[in-house]
Design a protein around this motif. Structure first.
Motif, PDB file in Angstrom:
ATOM      1  N   LEU A  53      -9.737  42.670  -3.151  1.00  9.66           N
ATOM      2  CA  LEU A  53      -8.448  41.722  -3.408  1.00  9.66           C
ATOM      3  C   LEU A  53      -8.417  40.796  -4.057  1.00  9.66           C
ATOM      4  N   SER A  84      -4.261  38.568   4.582  1.00  7.48           N
ATOM      5  CA  SER A  84      -5.418  38.810   4.462  1.00  7.48           C
ATOM      6  C   SER A  84      -5.699  36.947   4.151  1.00  7.48           C
ATOM      7  N   LEU A 130     -15.733  42.681   9.464  1.00  5.90           N
ATOM      8  CA  LEU A 130     -14.882  42.299   9.312  1.00  5.90           C
ATOM      9  C   LEU A 130     -13.875  43.001   9.998  1.00  5.90           C
ATOM     10  N   ARG A 148     -12.320  41.061   0.486  1.00  9.26           N
ATOM     11  CA  ARG A 148     -11.515  41.892   0.148  1.00  9.26           C
ATOM     12  C   ARG A 148     -10.067  41.860   1.373  1.00  9.26           C
ATOM     13  N   SER A 149      -9.436  42.668   1.235  1.00  6.57           N
ATOM     14  CA  SER A 149      -8.250  42.994   2.123  1.00  6.57           C
ATOM     15  C   SER A 149      -8.466  42.764   3.557  1.00  6.57           C
ATOM     16  N   GLY A 150      -7.895  41.840   3.981  1.00  7.41           N
ATOM     17  CA  GLY A 150      -7.556  42.303   5.577  1.00  7.41           C
ATOM     18  C   GLY A 150      -8.846  40.803   5.993  1.00  7.41           C
ATOM     19  N   GLU A 151      -9.899  40.113   4.508  1.00 12.03           N
ATOM     20  CA  GLU A 151     -10.459  39.342   4.918  1.00 12.03           C
ATOM     21  C   GLU A 151      -9.627  37.917   5.812  1.00 12.03           C
ATOM     22  N   ASN A 207      -3.599  37.368  10.436  1.00  9.61           N
ATOM     23  CA  ASN A 207      -5.311  38.097  10.206  1.00  9.61           C
ATOM     24  C   ASN A 207      -5.476  39.289  11.029  1.00  9.61           C
ATOM     25  N   LEU A 257      -1.655  37.763   0.342  1.00  9.38           N
ATOM     26  CA  LEU A 257      -2.213  37.398   0.323  1.00  9.38           C
ATOM     27  C   LEU A 257      -1.972  35.726   0.845  1.00  9.38           C
TER      28      LEU A 257
END
Lengths: 473, 235
Positions: B4, B196, B231, B32-35, B191, B165
């Motif tokens: 991301l 993210s 994750l 990364r996405s979702g982190e 989250n 983000l």
């Protein structure tokens, strides 16, 4: 960002600092008020003068003279050109010429201009005036078709006289109107009489002309009058009836329009008098036996003036038309208006400096807010637009209220001016005129100046560094 | 998995007269996405500068920052404004709410920059304030709200245009421990919903409690990177 939100943010920001916004806008209001009242005065003056000319049909009248004097040259100061023209033999201006003029398309009447000095005696009072002669048919045209009292004469040979109000004043006669009901102490001391205009119609009045007294001439060797006080003239009293009284002018006419007295043309020609009709007869004395010194030609509509003027000039005559002066007059008024407008603009420029000051202060106070807006996605263009809209709002509100202030000022000034200058007149004059284009222009100018004033603050706001702005207290 | 966020050899150098200050120095990392990534470090270590660079409020002197393959360092000012509007949402230690506007208006403003119409703005702002538990305080101005409530409004505002983000700069720095815990819980909740988050904080324990990864910054560069949980795990 949509325009409604931009406007809402701008209005909200202005509302937040009400006093400062009010004072800044007040500057614009005063500036626009000054501008509007001054320009409207210039427009009002132009309108009054032009209207007076139209009212008296001056634009449809031409003065024709056989002399090669270019009146326009004379007016413009080219005296050499004017005098040189005098040496060229002019065509005579005779009755057949006047008849010829009347065949031109658009010409309604043409008649010789006869104007000579006389004394007038009424109710024991005397005054000296220049009397004018006109045909009875002039009674159907302005301003003679609408008299204050009585009516224009119906025949060219009757002993009837039309008086202007100026003459009445000189004859110590005051006309009753809605403002004048009684005489003042000053009037009483001058033996002024107060009369209803209508009651004067039909009254007798003496027109006194001068003729050469041949018996006196023979009493002096060599016909010399040098060193002697006795005059070679004697006075002839000619009884007339008052036929009508002209309306008073608005004060914007040429004095010749509203002064003097008028008698029928044939009556004038029959009056015993020392004989020259007008100043052209003196200037071109050797020709006076050959025709008239000058003539008046009147056309149906202002649009006919140019063609008729060209036709007459092509016959070798000089023509003076007020139309020729109209464009010069307009130029003069434009300069006058611009001068007045410039004074108003100075006031508006001062107001614009106030806007710049206010908005720069506002940026300093709202630096953090600008930073926040940038941090949440506000672009430089949007930030700039918010400040522009704020400046524009000040201009719009200032323009509208400035216009109202200007209107109010003109109303008060007009009332005061009428009270002071026209206190005894039976009419009022609008010295100011606010046309629709001035309303729109004033508001547009106000917004324009305000937006110009907003350029620097808006650019400065847009350039705020968001990182530094977010640290700003 | 695609990154991301990717930062490569980034430098941010300030000049104060003849003195050169390297706030960010040869910094590289990715997310990364979702982190949910925390950045810890002492004052002056370059944490906030790094967040400002990622948020498009500041630009690096050297290096590259990519968000979803778009290089911030190649963006013009208008593109950076769009980046701040749609790609990231920012939360600050001092909340940075506009004091003259109510909670609802503060959130609406972000939506207005996003080009939303009036009714849509209002509905979305109310929904967002409801999601952070402030629906009943939406007509209160920041001065009438507690610190925790202000930070919740700021979080609602940051989420207004559905950013990829969330950048949180010391989100608990001005709050008492209980309120700070609530805010961290709220961030963790967001989250879990797929937002993210990159958070700068002094609160090492808090960071450990909710983050997938913890980066330690010193003198403008990352000196330590800890994977706290995977994750797929939630804190």
């Amino acid at each position: 960002m949509k325009p409604d939100e931009l406007t809402r943010i701008a209005l909200g920001n202005l509302w937040r600092t009400k006093l400062r916004t009010f004072l800044t806008t007040l500057g614009v209001i005063i500036g626009i008020g000054a501008l509007v009242s001054m320009v409207s005065f210039g427009i009002g003056m132009q309108k009054n003068v032009t209207a007076a000319f139209y009212e008296n049909d001056l634009f449809t009248s031409m003065l024709v003279s056989p002399q090669q004097i270019d009146v326009n040259k004379a007016i413009s100061g080219d005296m050499e050109g004017m005098v040189n023209a005098l040496y060229e033999p002019p065509p005579p201006l005779v009755d057949s010429t006047l008849s010829c003029f009347q065949t031109f398309s658009g010409v309604v009447i043409s008649f010789p201009e006869i104007r000579f000095p006389v004394k007038i005696r009424f109710a024991g009072n005397e005054t000296r005036i220049n009397i004018r002669a006109m045909p009875a048919s002039m009674g159907q045209y302005k301003p003679f078709n609408d008299l204050l009292a009585g009516s224009f004469f119906k025949s060219d040979s009757q002993n009837t006289i039309i008086l202007s109000q100026n003459i009445l004043k000189d004859l110590n006669v005051k006309l009753k109107n809605r403002h004048i009901h009684h005489l003042t102490l000053e009037d009483s001391l001058k033996s002024t009489v107060l009369i209803e205009a209508d009651s004067m119609i039909g009254d007798s009045l003496d027109v006194i002309t001068s003729v050469v007294d041949v018996t006196k001439m023979t009493g002096f060797p060599g016909f010399s009058i040098k060193g002697h006080r006795r005059m070679l003239f004697k006075e002839i009293i000619n009884p007339f009836q008052i036929g009508g009284i002209q309306k008073a002018g608005s004060g914007f006419e040429a004095p010749s329009m509203i002064s003097g007295a008028i008698i029928p043309i044939q009556t004038a020609e029959m009056l015993p008098r020392v004989g020259f009709n007008n100043i052209w007869d003196v200037l071109g004395g050797k020709h006076d036996h050959e025709g008239y010194g000058s003539a008046i030609v009147r056309v149906k509509h202002i649009d006919h003036v140019k063609a008729v003027q060209d036709s007459i000039e092509s016959m070798g005559y000089s023509v003076f038309s007020i139309m020729d002066q109209l464009s010069e007059m307009k130029k003069g008024f434009l300069i006058f208006d611009m001068g007045l407008g410039a004074i108003g603009t100075i006031a508006l420029i001062v107001a614009a400096l106030g806007i710049i000051n206010t908005m720069v202060m506002s940026i300093l106070e709202r630096t953090r807010e600008i930073g926040i807006m940038k941090a949440i996605g506000g672009s430089e263009g949007e930030i700039r637009t918010i400040f522009f809209v704020e400046a524009g709002m000040i201009g719009l509100i200032g323009g509208i209220f400035g216009l109202l202030l200007g209107w109010l000022v003109t109303k008060i000034a007009n009332a005061v001016a009428n009270m002071i200058f026209l206190k005894e007149m039976d009419f009022s004059v609008n010295f100011f005129h606010i046309p629709f284009w001035l309303i729109l222009s004033a508001i547009a100018f106000s917004i324009g100046i305000s937006l110009l004033a907003g350029i620097y603050p808006a650019a400065r706001a847009a350039a705020v560094n968001p990182v530094e702005a977010l640290r700003h207290d | 998995m695609k990154h991301l966020l990717k930062i490569q050899n980034c430098y941010r150098i300030y000049f104060k007269g003849t003195i050169q200050i390297q706030a960010v120095r040869n910094l590289s990392f990715s997310m990364r996405s979702g982190e949910l990534v925390s950045i810890i470090g002492r004052s002056g270590s370059g944490k906030s500068t790094l967040l400002n660079l990622i948020g498009g409020l500041d630009t690096p002197n050297q290096g590259h920052i990519w968000i979803q393959d778009k290089d911030l360092t190649r963006m013009n000012r208008t593109e950076l404004a769009r980046h701040r509007r749609y790609m990231v949402g920012m939360i600050f230690q001092s909340f940075n709410l506009i004091p003259s506007r109510t909670a609802l208006e503060n959130v609406s403003l972000a939506l207005a920059f996003g080009g939303k119409g009036r009714s849509e703005r209002e509905q979305t702002a109310i929904r967002l304030l409801d999601s952070v538990g402030l629906k009943d305080r939406m007509n209160h101005s920041p001065g009438e709200l507690s610190g925790g409530e202000c930070q919740r409004v700021a979080i609602a505002r940051a989420l207004a245009n559905r950013p990829l983000l969330l950048l949180a700069d010391e989100p608990t720095g001005n709050l008492d421990s209980k309120t700070a815990e609530d805010i961290l819980d709220l961030l963790r909740k967001l989250n879990r919903k797929g937002v993210s988050i990159l958070m700068v904080t002094h609160d090492q324990l808090g960071a450990e409690r909710i983050s997938h990864r913890r980066l330690q910054l010193m003198d403008g560069t990352i000196i330590k990177e800890e994977q706290l949980r995977s994750l797929h795990e939630t804190g």
